[in-house]
Design a protein around this motif. Structure first.
Motif, PDB file in Angstrom:
ATOM      1  N   HIS A 249      -3.401 -30.309 -21.193  1.00 30.37           N
ATOM      2  CA  HIS A 249      -4.234 -31.342 -20.655  1.00 30.37           C
ATOM      3  C   HIS A 249      -4.076 -31.130 -18.899  1.00 30.37           C
ATOM      4  O   HIS A 249      -3.161 -30.926 -18.316  1.00 30.37           O
ATOM      5  CB  HIS A 249      -3.391 -32.510 -20.683  1.00 30.37           C
ATOM      6  CG  HIS A 249      -3.704 -32.969 -22.068  1.00 30.37           C
ATOM      7  ND1 HIS A 249      -2.662 -32.855 -23.138  1.00 30.37           N
ATOM      8  CD2 HIS A 249      -4.599 -33.873 -22.780  1.00 30.37           C
ATOM      9  CE1 HIS A 249      -2.940 -33.394 -24.186  1.00 30.37           C
ATOM     10  NE2 HIS A 249      -4.284 -33.865 -23.988  1.00 30.37           N
ATOM     11  N   THR A 250      -5.397 -30.933 -18.407  1.00 35.57           N
ATOM     12  CA  THR A 250      -5.512 -30.726 -16.797  1.00 35.57           C
ATOM     13  C   THR A 250      -6.665 -31.457 -16.166  1.00 35.57           C
ATOM     14  O   THR A 250      -6.524 -31.621 -14.871  1.00 35.57           O
ATOM     15  CB  THR A 250      -6.014 -29.120 -16.639  1.00 35.57           C
ATOM     16  OG1 THR A 250      -6.772 -28.859 -17.188  1.00 35.57           O
ATOM     17  CG2 THR A 250      -4.483 -28.183 -17.075  1.00 35.57           C
ATOM     18  N   ALA A 251      -7.358 -32.051 -17.019  1.00 37.39           N
ATOM     19  CA  ALA A 251      -8.477 -32.569 -16.413  1.00 37.39           C
ATOM     20  C   ALA A 251      -8.382 -33.654 -15.191  1.00 37.39           C
ATOM     21  O   ALA A 251      -9.215 -33.800 -14.233  1.00 37.39           O
ATOM     22  CB  ALA A 251      -9.746 -33.145 -17.380  1.00 37.39           C
ATOM     23  N   ALA A 252      -7.411 -34.377 -15.715  1.00 38.92           N
ATOM     24  CA  ALA A 252      -7.152 -35.417 -14.752  1.00 38.92           C
ATOM     25  C   ALA A 252      -6.305 -34.857 -13.321  1.00 38.92           C
ATOM     26  O   ALA A 252      -5.941 -35.779 -12.448  1.00 38.92           O
ATOM     27  CB  ALA A 252      -6.115 -36.650 -15.411  1.00 38.92           C
ATOM     28  N   TYR A 253      -5.652 -33.685 -13.616  1.00 38.88           N
ATOM     29  CA  TYR A 253      -4.883 -32.997 -12.516  1.00 38.88           C
ATOM     30  C   TYR A 253      -5.477 -32.352 -11.537  1.00 38.88           C
ATOM     31  O   TYR A 253      -4.836 -31.869 -10.606  1.00 38.88           O
ATOM     32  CB  TYR A 253      -3.741 -32.508 -13.105  1.00 38.88           C
ATOM     33  CG  TYR A 253      -2.976 -33.314 -14.112  1.00 38.88           C
ATOM     34  CD1 TYR A 253      -2.847 -34.595 -14.203  1.00 38.88           C
ATOM     35  CD2 TYR A 253      -2.691 -32.583 -15.301  1.00 38.88           C
ATOM     36  CE1 TYR A 253      -2.235 -35.423 -15.127  1.00 38.88           C
ATOM     37  CE2 TYR A 253      -1.990 -33.428 -16.603  1.00 38.88           C
ATOM     38  CZ  TYR A 253      -1.818 -34.877 -16.267  1.00 38.88           C
ATOM     39  OH  TYR A 253      -1.191 -35.676 -17.225  1.00 38.88           O
ATOM     40  N   VAL A 254      -6.837 -31.842 -11.729  1.00 38.59           N
ATOM     41  CA  VAL A 254      -7.392 -30.589 -10.964  1.00 38.59           C
ATOM     42  C   VAL A 254      -7.313 -31.157  -9.300  1.00 38.59           C
ATOM     43  O   VAL A 254      -6.733 -30.083  -8.538  1.00 38.59           O
ATOM     44  CB  VAL A 254      -8.569 -30.289 -11.367  1.00 38.59           C
ATOM     45  CG1 VAL A 254      -9.358 -29.372 -10.464  1.00 38.59           C
ATOM     46  CG2 VAL A 254      -8.579 -29.782 -12.555  1.00 38.59           C
ATOM     47  N   ALA A 255      -7.683 -32.068  -9.163  1.00 40.85           N
ATOM     48  CA  ALA A 255      -7.939 -32.321  -7.546  1.00 40.85           C
ATOM     49  C   ALA A 255      -6.561 -32.584  -6.869  1.00 40.85           C
ATOM     50  O   ALA A 255      -6.427 -31.889  -5.899  1.00 40.85           O
ATOM     51  CB  ALA A 255      -8.574 -33.768  -7.450  1.00 40.85           C
ATOM     52  N   GLY A 256      -5.610 -33.158  -7.214  1.00 43.66           N
ATOM     53  CA  GLY A 256      -4.264 -33.354  -6.962  1.00 43.66           C
ATOM     54  C   GLY A 256      -3.356 -31.670  -6.869  1.00 43.66           C
ATOM     55  O   GLY A 256      -2.796 -31.888  -5.925  1.00 43.66           O
ATOM     56  N   LEU A 257      -3.949 -30.988  -7.929  1.00 47.17           N
ATOM     57  CA  LEU A 257      -3.178 -29.754  -7.871  1.00 47.17           C
ATOM     58  C   LEU A 257      -3.809 -28.967  -6.907  1.00 47.17           C
ATOM     59  O   LEU A 257      -3.026 -28.169  -6.119  1.00 47.17           O
ATOM     60  CB  LEU A 257      -3.462 -28.966  -9.165  1.00 47.17           C
ATOM     61  CG  LEU A 257      -2.817 -29.319 -10.628  1.00 47.17           C
ATOM     62  CD1 LEU A 257      -3.569 -28.714 -11.666  1.00 47.17           C
ATOM     63  CD2 LEU A 257      -1.430 -28.738 -10.479  1.00 47.17           C
TER      64      LEU A 257
ATOM     65  N   LYS B 256      -4.919 -30.114  -3.847  1.00 45.90           N
ATOM     66  CA  LYS B 256      -4.404 -30.727  -2.730  1.00 45.90           C
ATOM     67  C   LYS B 256      -2.997 -30.092  -2.490  1.00 45.90           C
ATOM     68  O   LYS B 256      -2.344 -30.097  -1.393  1.00 45.90           O
ATOM     69  CB  LYS B 256      -4.250 -32.265  -2.817  1.00 45.90           C
ATOM     70  CG  LYS B 256      -3.574 -32.754  -1.687  1.00 45.90           C
ATOM     71  CD  LYS B 256      -3.795 -34.427  -1.856  1.00 45.90           C
ATOM     72  CE  LYS B 256      -3.366 -35.175  -0.425  1.00 45.90           C
ATOM     73  NZ  LYS B 256      -3.500 -36.675  -0.693  1.00 45.90           N
ATOM     74  N   ALA B 257      -2.236 -30.114  -3.525  1.00 48.53           N
ATOM     75  CA  ALA B 257      -0.865 -29.932  -3.539  1.00 48.53           C
ATOM     76  C   ALA B 257      -0.745 -28.326  -3.081  1.00 48.53           C
ATOM     77  O   ALA B 257       0.287 -28.048  -2.442  1.00 48.53           O
ATOM     78  CB  ALA B 257       0.000 -30.098  -4.867  1.00 48.53           C
ATOM     79  N   LEU B 258      -1.461 -27.346  -3.774  1.00 45.15           N
ATOM     80  CA  LEU B 258      -1.182 -25.983  -3.547  1.00 45.15           C
ATOM     81  C   LEU B 258      -2.200 -25.530  -2.168  1.00 45.15           C
ATOM     82  O   LEU B 258      -2.022 -24.453  -1.607  1.00 45.15           O
ATOM     83  CB  LEU B 258      -1.779 -25.401  -4.736  1.00 45.15           C
ATOM     84  CG  LEU B 258      -0.998 -25.557  -5.844  1.00 45.15           C
ATOM     85  CD1 LEU B 258      -1.427 -24.778  -7.240  1.00 45.15           C
ATOM     86  CD2 LEU B 258       0.548 -25.025  -5.889  1.00 45.15           C
ATOM     87  N   GLY B 259      -3.073 -26.402  -1.752  1.00 46.10           N
ATOM     88  CA  GLY B 259      -3.761 -25.882  -0.659  1.00 46.10           C
ATOM     89  C   GLY B 259      -5.067 -24.764  -1.002  1.00 46.10           C
ATOM     90  O   GLY B 259      -5.368 -24.006   0.039  1.00 46.10           O
ATOM     91  N   LYS B 260      -5.289 -24.486  -2.202  1.00 44.50           N
ATOM     92  CA  LYS B 260      -6.222 -23.541  -2.737  1.00 44.50           C
ATOM     93  C   LYS B 260      -6.916 -24.183  -3.846  1.00 44.50           C
ATOM     94  O   LYS B 260      -6.423 -25.038  -4.814  1.00 44.50           O
ATOM     95  CB  LYS B 260      -5.642 -22.395  -2.932  1.00 44.50           C
ATOM     96  CG  LYS B 260      -4.556 -22.280  -4.009  1.00 44.50           C
ATOM     97  CD  LYS B 260      -3.848 -20.768  -4.132  1.00 44.50           C
ATOM     98  CE  LYS B 260      -3.074 -20.638  -2.882  1.00 44.50           C
ATOM     99  NZ  LYS B 260      -2.342 -19.311  -2.766  1.00 44.50           N
ATOM    100  N   PRO B 261      -8.186 -23.358  -4.402  1.00 44.90           N
ATOM    101  CA  PRO B 261      -8.648 -24.030  -5.898  1.00 44.90           C
ATOM    102  C   PRO B 261      -7.845 -23.666  -7.022  1.00 44.90           C
ATOM    103  O   PRO B 261      -6.973 -22.544  -6.765  1.00 44.90           O
ATOM    104  CB  PRO B 261      -9.936 -22.980  -5.731  1.00 44.90           C
ATOM    105  CG  PRO B 261     -10.182 -22.471  -4.264  1.00 44.90           C
ATOM    106  CD  PRO B 261      -8.681 -22.510  -3.528  1.00 44.90           C
ATOM    107  N   VAL B 262      -7.944 -24.395  -7.920  1.00 41.04           N
ATOM    108  CA  VAL B 262      -7.245 -24.184  -9.350  1.00 41.04           C
ATOM    109  C   VAL B 262      -8.269 -24.258 -10.076  1.00 41.04           C
ATOM    110  O   VAL B 262      -9.050 -25.118 -10.338  1.00 41.04           O
ATOM    111  CB  VAL B 262      -6.155 -25.320  -9.363  1.00 41.04           C
ATOM    112  CG1 VAL B 262      -5.505 -25.372 -10.791  1.00 41.04           C
ATOM    113  CG2 VAL B 262      -5.006 -25.327  -8.369  1.00 41.04           C
TER     114      VAL B 262
END
Length: 243
Positions: free
Chosen positions: A191-199, A201-207
């Motif tokens: 499950h990742t659809a709800a987390y992409v934007a937050g990821l 932001k946290a990593l400072g790069k595209p996920v």
């Protein structure tokens, strides 16, 4: 209305698809047909059986009846285990049977990395080491440099499907590398659809995550572009890369 068709193995994180449909907020319909997973094991022989032509063909008629304009085999490991040429033959066969453009999640990752201009990527995989290494080989065959692979050693999709936000963020953060221009999480059971934007932001790069890129790939096949910042940088860039 654009109808997108997906063949999804078993039941793990398929609820990402209606979530993505909602986040797209446009005239996009997402239709998911479940294929027989067979033995639930992140093991090369089991994965090759899961992606066998007869298993994919069994779900195609339902997608045709739904009016789907393109179909994507929504499975990463069940495509890259065939290797670059074998995975091409897999989707060519699927396209012939379906009578519509076809692709798979493995090719979606390569096309998505090209779309965002990521030449070097880090991989955070739920898979055991040997399967994770095969994904890295597939990416390299597609012209994407891999800075490192962080495997997790999980044997079944069922276990991956139990992971939540904490585990997903921990995987992405442990996989990240200073030289990587993007981080890839290649498992449609995650499950990742709800987390992409937050990821991002946290990593400072595209996920790039499996279910995210799978839907984007179907849109690419139909020539559609939908802007959705909630689904990350991939859904905010122009233009769509052509195969």
């Amino acid at each position: 209305m654009t109808a997108l068709g997906f063949l999804y193995p078993g039941h793990s994180a398929e609820d990402d698809y209606p979530r993505i449909e909602q986040l797209l907020g446009s005239d996009i319909r997402v239709d998911v047909v479940h294929t027989d997973i067979g033995e639930d094991a992140h093991r090369v022989d089991a994965l090759r059986r899961m992606g066998a032509p007869e298993r994919l063909a069994a779900g195609v008629e339902s997608l045709r009846l739904s009016g789907a304009e393109a179909v994507v085999w929504a499975c990463t490991s069940g495509s890259f285990v065939y290797g670059w040429e074998g995975a091409h033959e897999q989707v060519r066969g699927l396209a012939r049977v379906a009578g519509m453009p076809a692709s798979s999640t493995s090719f979606a990752f390569v096309h998505a990395a090209q779309e965002i201009g990521a030449r070097r990527v880090a991989v955070g995989a739920t898979y055991p080491d040997d399967v994770a290494d095969l994904f890295a080989e597939f990416l390299r065959a597609g012209g994407v440099e891999v800075t490192g692979v962080r495997p997790s050693g999980i044997v079944t999709a069922a276990e991956v499907g139990t992971w939540g936000e904490r585990e997903v963020f921990a995987l992405a953060q442990s996989a990240d590398h200073p030289d990587a221009e993007a981080v890839l999480l290649p498992d449609t059971a995650l499950h990742t659809a709800a987390y992409v934007a937050g990821l991002e932001k946290a990593l400072g790069k595209p996920v790039l995550t499996a279910n995210q890129v799978t839907v984007w790939e179907a849109l690419r096949l139909t020539g559609r572009r939908v802007n959705s910042p909630a689904l990350g940088e991939l859904f905010t860039r122009e233009p769509i890369v052509q195969a």
